[in-house]
Design a protein around this motif. Structure first.
Motif, PDB file in Angstrom:
ATOM      1  N   LEU A   1     -38.626  11.796  -0.311  1.00 42.87           N
ATOM      2  CA  LEU A   1     -37.295  12.086   0.200  1.00 42.87           C
ATOM      3  C   LEU A   1     -36.398  12.638  -0.896  1.00 42.87           C
ATOM      4  O   LEU A   1     -35.563  13.510  -0.655  1.00 42.87           O
ATOM      5  CB  LEU A   1     -36.677  10.811   0.789  1.00 42.87           C
ATOM      6  CG  LEU A   1     -35.290  10.944   1.403  1.00 42.87           C
ATOM      7  CD1 LEU A   1     -35.302  11.986   2.516  1.00 42.87           C
ATOM      8  CD2 LEU A   1     -34.836   9.599   1.939  1.00 42.87           C
ATOM      9  N   LEU A   2     -36.563  12.150  -2.117  1.00 38.78           N
ATOM     10  CA  LEU A   2     -35.790  12.662  -3.245  1.00 38.78           C
ATOM     11  C   LEU A   2     -36.016  14.164  -3.405  1.00 38.78           C
ATOM     12  O   LEU A   2     -35.078  14.933  -3.610  1.00 38.78           O
ATOM     13  CB  LEU A   2     -36.184  11.933  -4.527  1.00 38.78           C
ATOM     14  CG  LEU A   2     -35.586  12.471  -5.833  1.00 38.78           C
ATOM     15  CD1 LEU A   2     -34.074  12.368  -5.799  1.00 38.78           C
ATOM     16  CD2 LEU A   2     -36.144  11.708  -7.016  1.00 38.78           C
TER      17      LEU A   2
ATOM     18  N   LYS B   1     -21.303  16.771  -0.981  1.00 41.44           N
ATOM     19  CA  LYS B   1     -21.346  17.970  -1.806  1.00 41.44           C
ATOM     20  C   LYS B   1     -21.484  17.633  -3.288  1.00 41.44           C
ATOM     21  O   LYS B   1     -21.795  18.498  -4.101  1.00 41.44           O
ATOM     22  CB  LYS B   1     -20.078  18.807  -1.587  1.00 41.44           C
ATOM     23  CG  LYS B   1     -19.998  19.422  -0.193  1.00 41.44           C
ATOM     24  CD  LYS B   1     -18.729  20.226  -0.022  1.00 41.44           C
ATOM     25  CE  LYS B   1     -18.650  20.871   1.347  1.00 41.44           C
ATOM     26  NZ  LYS B   1     -17.401  21.629   1.547  1.00 41.44           N
ATOM     27  N   ASP B   2     -21.242  16.378  -3.641  1.00 42.11           N
ATOM     28  CA  ASP B   2     -21.376  15.948  -5.028  1.00 42.11           C
ATOM     29  C   ASP B   2     -22.852  15.724  -5.340  1.00 42.11           C
ATOM     30  O   ASP B   2     -23.515  14.908  -4.701  1.00 42.11           O
ATOM     31  CB  ASP B   2     -20.596  14.657  -5.284  1.00 42.11           C
ATOM     32  CG  ASP B   2     -19.108  14.830  -5.065  1.00 42.11           C
ATOM     33  OD1 ASP B   2     -18.619  15.946  -5.313  1.00 42.11           O
ATOM     34  OD2 ASP B   2     -18.450  13.864  -4.635  1.00 42.11           O
ATOM     35  N   ARG B   3     -23.383  16.452  -6.296  1.00 49.03           N
ATOM     36  CA  ARG B   3     -24.792  16.339  -6.658  1.00 49.03           C
ATOM     37  C   ARG B   3     -24.980  15.140  -7.588  1.00 49.03           C
ATOM     38  O   ARG B   3     -24.351  15.041  -8.628  1.00 49.03           O
ATOM     39  CB  ARG B   3     -25.272  17.624  -7.340  1.00 49.03           C
ATOM     40  CG  ARG B   3     -25.167  18.841  -6.445  1.00 49.03           C
ATOM     41  CD  ARG B   3     -26.400  19.035  -5.585  1.00 49.03           C
ATOM     42  NE  ARG B   3     -26.675  17.987  -4.630  1.00 49.03           N
ATOM     43  CZ  ARG B   3     -26.126  17.956  -3.413  1.00 49.03           C
ATOM     44  NH1 ARG B   3     -25.274  18.862  -3.024  1.00 49.03           N
ATOM     45  NH2 ARG B   3     -26.444  16.991  -2.585  1.00 49.03           N
ATOM     46  N   SER B   4     -25.842  14.233  -7.188  1.00 45.56           N
ATOM     47  CA  SER B   4     -26.098  13.038  -7.972  1.00 45.56           C
ATOM     48  C   SER B   4     -27.276  13.261  -8.912  1.00 45.56           C
ATOM     49  O   SER B   4     -28.021  14.229  -8.788  1.00 45.56           O
ATOM     50  CB  SER B   4     -26.402  11.863  -7.037  1.00 45.56           C
ATOM     51  OG  SER B   4     -27.489  12.181  -6.196  1.00 45.56           O
ATOM     52  N   THR B   5     -27.433  12.332  -9.867  1.00 47.09           N
ATOM     53  CA  THR B   5     -28.582  12.400 -10.770  1.00 47.09           C
ATOM     54  C   THR B   5     -29.838  12.000 -10.000  1.00 47.09           C
ATOM     55  O   THR B   5     -29.758  11.433  -8.899  1.00 47.09           O
ATOM     56  CB  THR B   5     -28.384  11.457 -11.958  1.00 47.09           C
ATOM     57  OG1 THR B   5     -28.375  10.090 -11.476  1.00 47.09           O
ATOM     58  CG2 THR B   5     -27.080  11.754 -12.683  1.00 47.09           C
ATOM     59  N   ALA B   6     -30.997  12.267 -10.593  1.00 51.72           N
ATOM     60  CA  ALA B   6     -32.260  11.901  -9.953  1.00 51.72           C
ATOM     61  C   ALA B   6     -32.344  10.397  -9.725  1.00 51.72           C
ATOM     62  O   ALA B   6     -32.798   9.940  -8.676  1.00 51.72           O
ATOM     63  CB  ALA B   6     -33.432  12.381 -10.811  1.00 51.72           C
ATOM     64  N   GLU B   7     -31.866   9.612 -10.694  1.00 52.17           N
ATOM     65  CA  GLU B   7     -31.910   8.151 -10.572  1.00 52.17           C
ATOM     66  C   GLU B   7     -30.999   7.670  -9.442  1.00 52.17           C
ATOM     67  O   GLU B   7     -31.365   6.793  -8.658  1.00 52.17           O
ATOM     68  CB  GLU B   7     -31.497   7.494 -11.893  1.00 52.17           C
ATOM     69  CG  GLU B   7     -32.499   7.672 -13.029  1.00 52.17           C
ATOM     70  CD  GLU B   7     -32.426   9.065 -13.655  1.00 52.17           C
ATOM     71  OE1 GLU B   7     -31.467   9.814 -13.351  1.00 52.17           O
ATOM     72  OE2 GLU B   7     -33.323   9.399 -14.447  1.00 52.17           O
ATOM     73  N   GLN B   8     -29.791   8.256  -9.365  1.00 52.91           N
ATOM     74  CA  GLN B   8     -28.865   7.871  -8.310  1.00 52.91           C
ATOM     75  C   GLN B   8     -29.402   8.251  -6.937  1.00 52.91           C
ATOM     76  O   GLN B   8     -29.288   7.479  -5.975  1.00 52.91           O
ATOM     77  CB  GLN B   8     -27.504   8.531  -8.540  1.00 52.91           C
ATOM     78  CG  GLN B   8     -26.737   7.998  -9.740  1.00 52.91           C
ATOM     79  CD  GLN B   8     -25.517   8.838 -10.066  1.00 52.91           C
ATOM     80  OE1 GLN B   8     -25.465  10.032  -9.775  1.00 52.91           O
ATOM     81  NE2 GLN B   8     -24.523   8.223 -10.678  1.00 52.91           N
ATOM     82  N   ALA B   9     -29.973   9.445  -6.837  1.00 51.62           N
ATOM     83  CA  ALA B   9     -30.526   9.904  -5.565  1.00 51.62           C
ATOM     84  C   ALA B   9     -31.669   9.011  -5.115  1.00 51.62           C
ATOM     85  O   ALA B   9     -31.770   8.640  -3.939  1.00 51.62           O
ATOM     86  CB  ALA B   9     -30.997  11.349  -5.694  1.00 51.62           C
ATOM     87  N   MET B  10     -32.549   8.645  -6.054  1.00 53.50           N
ATOM     88  CA  MET B  10     -33.661   7.769  -5.732  1.00 53.50           C
ATOM     89  C   MET B  10     -33.168   6.400  -5.270  1.00 53.50           C
ATOM     90  O   MET B  10     -33.659   5.840  -4.284  1.00 53.50           O
ATOM     91  CB  MET B  10     -34.563   7.603  -6.955  1.00 53.50           C
ATOM     92  CG  MET B  10     -35.710   6.613  -6.761  1.00 53.50           C
ATOM     93  SD  MET B  10     -36.874   7.169  -5.508  1.00 53.50           S
ATOM     94  CE  MET B  10     -37.713   8.463  -6.423  1.00 53.50           C
ATOM     95  N   SER B  11     -32.184   5.853  -5.958  1.00 50.76           N
ATOM     96  CA  SER B  11     -31.641   4.556  -5.597  1.00 50.76           C
ATOM     97  C   SER B  11     -31.016   4.586  -4.203  1.00 50.76           C
ATOM     98  O   SER B  11     -31.230   3.685  -3.382  1.00 50.76           O
ATOM     99  CB  SER B  11     -30.592   4.120  -6.631  1.00 50.76           C
ATOM    100  OG  SER B  11     -29.994   2.898  -6.264  1.00 50.76           O
ATOM    101  N   THR B  12     -30.250   5.647  -3.923  1.00 52.71           N
ATOM    102  CA  THR B  12     -29.614   5.780  -2.611  1.00 52.71           C
ATOM    103  C   THR B  12     -30.658   5.911  -1.511  1.00 52.71           C
ATOM    104  O   THR B  12     -30.536   5.289  -0.447  1.00 52.71           O
ATOM    105  CB  THR B  12     -28.683   7.006  -2.595  1.00 52.71           C
ATOM    106  OG1 THR B  12     -27.662   6.823  -3.579  1.00 52.71           O
ATOM    107  CG2 THR B  12     -28.047   7.187  -1.232  1.00 52.71           C
TER     108      THR B  12
END
Length: 259
Positions: A34-35, A190-201
């Motif tokens: 999903l990431l 629209k705010d692009r998160s870091t890979a770690e933040q995206a994975m956590s979410t």
């Protein structure tokens, strides 16, 4: 320790434990993929004219190719109606029509509607292409708290995060030719998160939705179909699948539970 002892211990485990373990392994794997999908969707959004993820459904019906299978019937409502922020209208027989996109704030508006007219509402009828997962969860939980029923009328649409709302009903009815579809969620911000933040979410939201479906008595297979379907597609559920996953209930189940 003998080499065959771990295998013997595994064989002694209850089938339910094994199934739950396999399911959560699948959820973790899906979060990884999903990431990647979330990054691809961010690029795709820039190419779709007029598509603002903050104000449009997560998957506008006009953009889906209906994979892996197209719907058996087309929704009766126009795309313009479905893309409007969700509106609530109390109709005859205690039916509250919830129509349009589950936009940010729809959950709070639904709560106010129930506070004002809740004594008259018996069933929430859904016609929505989905939208905010957070608001869908809030609406679904309040529906169950108030012991209301849910339904998707003939040729009405309930897709993306809308089935989360549908799951909240004590009695759940999808009429003949109702269009119900699921798919993966993605980050509409629209705010692009870091890979770690995206994975956590991704992992957190996946777990929350899975836990909610479990609490509502919905079979795990429904969410697995959603996780397997890319965000720019829909998996349309058949009447048999909805019954098998316990997304729909028998027509008399509500009366028995409330009597």
């Amino acid at each position: 320790m003998r080499i065959d002892e771990p295998f013997k211990a595994l064989m002694r485990l209850d089938d339910g434990v094994l199934m739950r373990g396999a399911f959560f392994i699948l959820l973790s794997a899906a979060a990884v993929f999903l990431l990647i999908d979330m990054r691809d969707i961010a690029a795709m959004n820039a190419e779709v004219p007029g598509f603002d993820p903050l104000h449009e459904p997560i998957l506008p019906p006009a953009l889906t190719e209906g994979m892996p299978n197209p719907p058996s019937v087309q929704p009766a409502s126009s795309h313009e109606v479905l893309r409007q922020p969700m509106k609530f209208e109390l109709t005859s027989g205690g039916v509250l029509l919830a129509e349009g996109t589950i936009d940010l704030g729809a959950g709070a508006r639904f709560a106010r509607e129930i506070e004002v007219r809740g004594e008259y509402v018996k069933t929430v009828a859904l016609n929505s292409p989905g939208g905010s997962v957070e608001d869908a969860l809030a609406i679904s939980k309040l529906i169950r708290e108030k012991k209301l029923d849910t339904k998707v009328a003939s040729k009405a649409l309930c897709a993306s995060s809308c089935p989360i709302v549908f799951a909240g009903g004590v009695g759940r009815l999808a009429e003949k030719d109702a269009v119900v579809g699921v798919h993966q969620f993605f980050n509409g911000s629209k705010d692009r998160s870091t890979a770690e933040q995206a994975m956590s979410t991704a992992q957190s939201t996946t777990a929350r939705v899975a836990r909610h479906f479990d609490a509502m008595g919905i079979g795990a297979g429904l969410w697995i179909n959603a996780l397997e379907t890319p965000p720019d597609r829909l998996y349309y559920l058949t009447a048999k699948e909805m019954a098998d996953f316990k997304l729909t209930t028998e027509p008399l189940a509500t009366a028995k539970k409330k009597s």
